[in-house]
Motif scaffolding. Structure first.
Motif, PDB file in Angstrom:
ATOM      1  N   HIS A   1       0.835  -1.204   0.000  1.00 53.48           N
ATOM      2  CA  HIS A   1       0.000   0.000   0.000  1.00 53.48           C
ATOM      3  C   HIS A   1       0.866   1.249   0.000  1.00 53.48           C
ATOM      4  O   HIS A   1       2.048   1.195   0.362  1.00 53.48           O
ATOM      5  N   GLY A   2       0.270   2.373  -0.382  1.00 46.49           N
ATOM      6  CA  GLY A   2       1.041   3.611  -0.496  1.00 46.49           C
ATOM      7  C   GLY A   2       0.549   4.755   0.367  1.00 46.49           C
ATOM      8  O   GLY A   2       0.768   5.915   0.019  1.00 46.49           O
ATOM      9  N   TYR A   3      -0.136   4.477   1.477  1.00 46.33           N
ATOM     10  CA  TYR A   3      -0.599   5.492   2.429  1.00 46.33           C
ATOM     11  C   TYR A   3      -1.709   6.361   1.821  1.00 46.33           C
ATOM     12  O   TYR A   3      -2.161   6.143   0.706  1.00 46.33           O
ATOM     13  N   ASP A   4      -2.142   7.359   2.614  1.00 50.83           N
ATOM     14  CA  ASP A   4      -3.198   8.284   2.193  1.00 50.83           C
ATOM     15  C   ASP A   4      -2.672   9.709   2.347  1.00 50.83           C
ATOM     16  O   ASP A   4      -1.541   9.921   2.803  1.00 50.83           O
ATOM     17  N   TYR A   5      -3.500  10.687   2.004  1.00 50.72           N
ATOM     18  CA  TYR A   5      -3.074  12.083   1.997  1.00 50.72           C
ATOM     19  C   TYR A   5      -3.029  12.640   3.426  1.00 50.72           C
ATOM     20  O   TYR A   5      -4.028  13.109   3.970  1.00 50.72           O
ATOM     21  N   ALA A   6      -1.858  12.594   4.028  1.00 48.44           N
ATOM     22  CA  ALA A   6      -1.673  13.034   5.413  1.00 48.44           C
ATOM     23  C   ALA A   6      -1.764  14.560   5.522  1.00 48.44           C
ATOM     24  O   ALA A   6      -1.626  15.289   4.537  1.00 48.44           O
TER      25      ALA A   6
ATOM     26  N   LEU B   1       1.329  19.885  -1.491  1.00 52.31           N
ATOM     27  CA  LEU B   1       2.631  19.251  -1.713  1.00 52.31           C
ATOM     28  C   LEU B   1       2.625  17.802  -1.222  1.00 52.31           C
ATOM     29  O   LEU B   1       3.175  16.908  -1.879  1.00 52.31           O
ATOM     30  N   VAL B   2       2.007  17.552  -0.061  1.00 55.67           N
ATOM     31  CA  VAL B   2       1.901  16.179   0.433  1.00 55.67           C
ATOM     32  C   VAL B   2       1.100  15.323  -0.546  1.00 55.67           C
ATOM     33  O   VAL B   2       1.447  14.166  -0.809  1.00 55.67           O
ATOM     34  N   THR B   3       0.048  15.899  -1.104  1.00 53.08           N
ATOM     35  CA  THR B   3      -0.751  15.175  -2.093  1.00 53.08           C
ATOM     36  C   THR B   3       0.109  14.785  -3.294  1.00 53.08           C
ATOM     37  O   THR B   3       0.039  13.645  -3.785  1.00 53.08           O
ATOM     38  N   GLN B   4       0.944  15.702  -3.755  1.00 53.57           N
ATOM     39  CA  GLN B   4       1.843  15.396  -4.867  1.00 53.57           C
ATOM     40  C   GLN B   4       2.783  14.241  -4.528  1.00 53.57           C
ATOM     41  O   GLN B   4       2.993  13.338  -5.345  1.00 53.57           O
ATOM     42  N   LEU B   5       3.332  14.264  -3.309  1.00 50.54           N
ATOM     43  CA  LEU B   5       4.284  13.232  -2.916  1.00 50.54           C
ATOM     44  C   LEU B   5       3.606  11.872  -2.772  1.00 50.54           C
ATOM     45  O   LEU B   5       4.136  10.843  -3.221  1.00 50.54           O
ATOM     46  N   ILE B   6       2.418  11.844  -2.155  1.00 42.28           N
ATOM     47  CA  ILE B   6       1.691  10.587  -1.995  1.00 42.28           C
ATOM     48  C   ILE B   6       1.283  10.025  -3.353  1.00 42.28           C
ATOM     49  O   ILE B   6       1.348   8.811  -3.588  1.00 42.28           O
ATOM     50  N   ASP B   7       0.871  10.894  -4.266  1.00 42.84           N
ATOM     51  CA  ASP B   7       0.538  10.435  -5.622  1.00 42.84           C
ATOM     52  C   ASP B   7       1.772   9.854  -6.307  1.00 42.84           C
ATOM     53  O   ASP B   7       1.681   8.819  -6.993  1.00 42.84           O
ATOM     54  N   ARG B   8       2.910  10.510  -6.129  1.00 39.55           N
ATOM     55  CA  ARG B   8       4.151  10.019  -6.742  1.00 39.55           C
ATOM     56  C   ARG B   8       4.525   8.655  -6.162  1.00 39.55           C
ATOM     57  O   ARG B   8       4.903   7.734  -6.894  1.00 39.55           O
ATOM     58  N   PHE B   9       4.388   8.508  -4.854  1.00 35.65           N
ATOM     59  CA  PHE B   9       4.730   7.257  -4.183  1.00 35.65           C
ATOM     60  C   PHE B   9       3.801   6.127  -4.651  1.00 35.65           C
ATOM     61  O   PHE B   9       4.258   5.027  -4.972  1.00 35.65           O
ATOM     62  N   ASN B  10       2.510   6.403  -4.702  1.00 39.19           N
ATOM     63  CA  ASN B  10       1.558   5.377  -5.143  1.00 39.19           C
ATOM     64  C   ASN B  10       1.754   5.032  -6.617  1.00 39.19           C
ATOM     65  O   ASN B  10       1.614   3.868  -7.011  1.00 39.19           O
ATOM     66  N   GLY B  11       2.068   6.034  -7.425  1.00 35.15           N
ATOM     67  CA  GLY B  11       2.335   5.763  -8.835  1.00 35.15           C
ATOM     68  C   GLY B  11       3.524   4.844  -9.011  1.00 35.15           C
ATOM     69  O   GLY B  11       3.510   3.928  -9.849  1.00 35.15           O
ATOM     70  N   MET B  12       4.570   5.078  -8.205  1.00 34.84           N
ATOM     71  CA  MET B  12       5.745   4.208  -8.244  1.00 34.84           C
ATOM     72  C   MET B  12       5.390   2.782  -7.852  1.00 34.84           C
ATOM     73  O   MET B  12       5.781   1.813  -8.523  1.00 34.84           O
ATOM     74  N   LEU B  13       4.606   2.624  -6.780  1.00 34.19           N
ATOM     75  CA  LEU B  13       4.223   1.282  -6.328  1.00 34.19           C
ATOM     76  C   LEU B  13       3.354   0.567  -7.367  1.00 34.19           C
ATOM     77  O   LEU B  13       3.548  -0.623  -7.638  1.00 34.19           O
ATOM     78  N   LYS B  14       2.420   1.307  -7.918  1.00 29.74           N
ATOM     79  CA  LYS B  14       1.542   0.705  -8.925  1.00 29.74           C
ATOM     80  C   LYS B  14       2.342   0.231 -10.123  1.00 29.74           C
ATOM     81  O   LYS B  14       2.097  -0.857 -10.678  1.00 29.74           O
TER      82      LYS B  14
END
Length: 320
Positions: free
Chosen positions: A208-213, A250-263
């Motif tokens: 999993h890649g977390y949520d928008y903290a 900015l956190v949203t951008q980072l979480i999206d980047r992290f989830n995109g990498m995992l996917k």
């Protein structure tokens, strides 16, 4: 729908080779350990077994012996090892799974990939389950948050007064798309090889890649004890970002980047049994976010229950 598999590039092949090498050395250590165990158990005289008494059904239920939906094995960080309530606790108490965990709060995915401690404990756990004739239904992996949050977070940001306000694209790419991705590919390769060696086949693996903290400066219990924090606000403050809505973006951008990498990583041809659990948008981060977020990085009890439902939906699909 079956996810599309992409070709493996050289860096992924190197990470897969590193994971396979780790699994090979780990399995060799475990073979030696199991040989010592067999030698000891053969040399110890086993006492005559007493007649087995089957407890009444009501006593069995009272002792926690109710039926199980299956056994899961987990490796990871504080989303799997949080005081009082976490995803694993919710899987057991709210959804009827049995969970054997080697997760440890604060662990980095880089340590999980290359240090071998959690992975060896995971293999030992699988072996123990197999001795009891309880093959695991799935393996759950959680990691990466500690590799970007905390003391390391500020390095991801350009200063707010710089010409390139926001995240430093090359640093984020190097850490998320290269370093953390390579760690995940290595871990997934190692776990896959271990499952083939111990179980004779692959089993579903969930990441999993977390949520928008919400980077509001709240740490665990105000910033002390087991998980002090805060983990994001100090970095934002150091680099001149004082506006919470901008921090959220900015956190949203980072979480999206992290989830995109995992996917993308889980879409590699070798990982058809690996599934990305997308938790984004599960927990509100607007007006009433404190009902769902205990601090900057971790959900409340109510929040953990909600994200756990996402895991269960995937488990029901891939490991019915």
């Amino acid at each position: 729908m079956k996810k599309k598999r992409r070709a493996t590039d050289p860096s992924d092949r190197r990470a897969q080779a590193a994971g396979s090498s780790l699994a090979k050395s780990l399995l060799a250590r475990r073979r030696a350990a199991l040989a010592r165990r067999r030698k000891v158990t053969r040399s110890v005289r086993v006492a005559a077994r007493a007649p087995v008494t089957v407890p009444r059904a009501d006593l069995l239920r009272a002792a926690g012996g109710a039926a199980s939906r299956g056994t899961l094995v987990a490796e990871g960080d504080s989303w799997f090892d949080y005081p009082w309530t976490d995803i694993l606790g919710c899987l057991e108490d709210d959804h009827g799974f049995d969970v054997d965990s080697v997760a440890h709060r604060g662990d980095r995915v880089e340590d999980m990939a290359y240090s071998g401690g959690q992975l060896e404990d995971l293999v030992r756990t699988i072996e123990r389950l197999l001795r009891r004739n309880v093959p695991p239904k799935a393996i759950l992996l959680s990691g990466g948050g500690n590799d970007v949050a905390g003391d390391e977070f500020a390095i991801l940001l350009n200063h707010s007064d710089s010409p390139n306000r926001g995240f430093n694209a090359s640093i984020v790419s190097g850490i998320v798309d290269e370093r953390i991705r390579a760690c995940y590919v290595a871990i997934l390769s190692a776990v896959t090889d271990v499952c083939k060696a111990r179980l004779g086949s692959t089993i579903p693996i969930l990441v999993h890649g977390y949520d928008y903290a919400v980077p509001d400066g709240r740490g665990f219990l105000g910033g002390w004890w087991l998980l002090p924090g805060p983990w994001l606000e100090p970095g934002f403050r150091l680099k001149g970002y004082g506006d919470l809505p901008e921090r959220l973006e900015l956190v949203t951008q980072l979480i999206d980047r992290f989830n995109g990498m995992l996917k993308d990583a889980t879409s590699l041809p070798a990982f058809s049994h690996v599934h990305h659990v997308d938790l984004r948008g599960t927990l509100p981060n607007g007006r009433d976010y404190k009902k769902w977020w205990d601090n900057e990085l971790h959900p409340t009890k109510r929040g953990f229950r909600k994200v756990t439902e996402r895991f269960v939906r995937v488990l029901d699909t891939v490991a019915p």
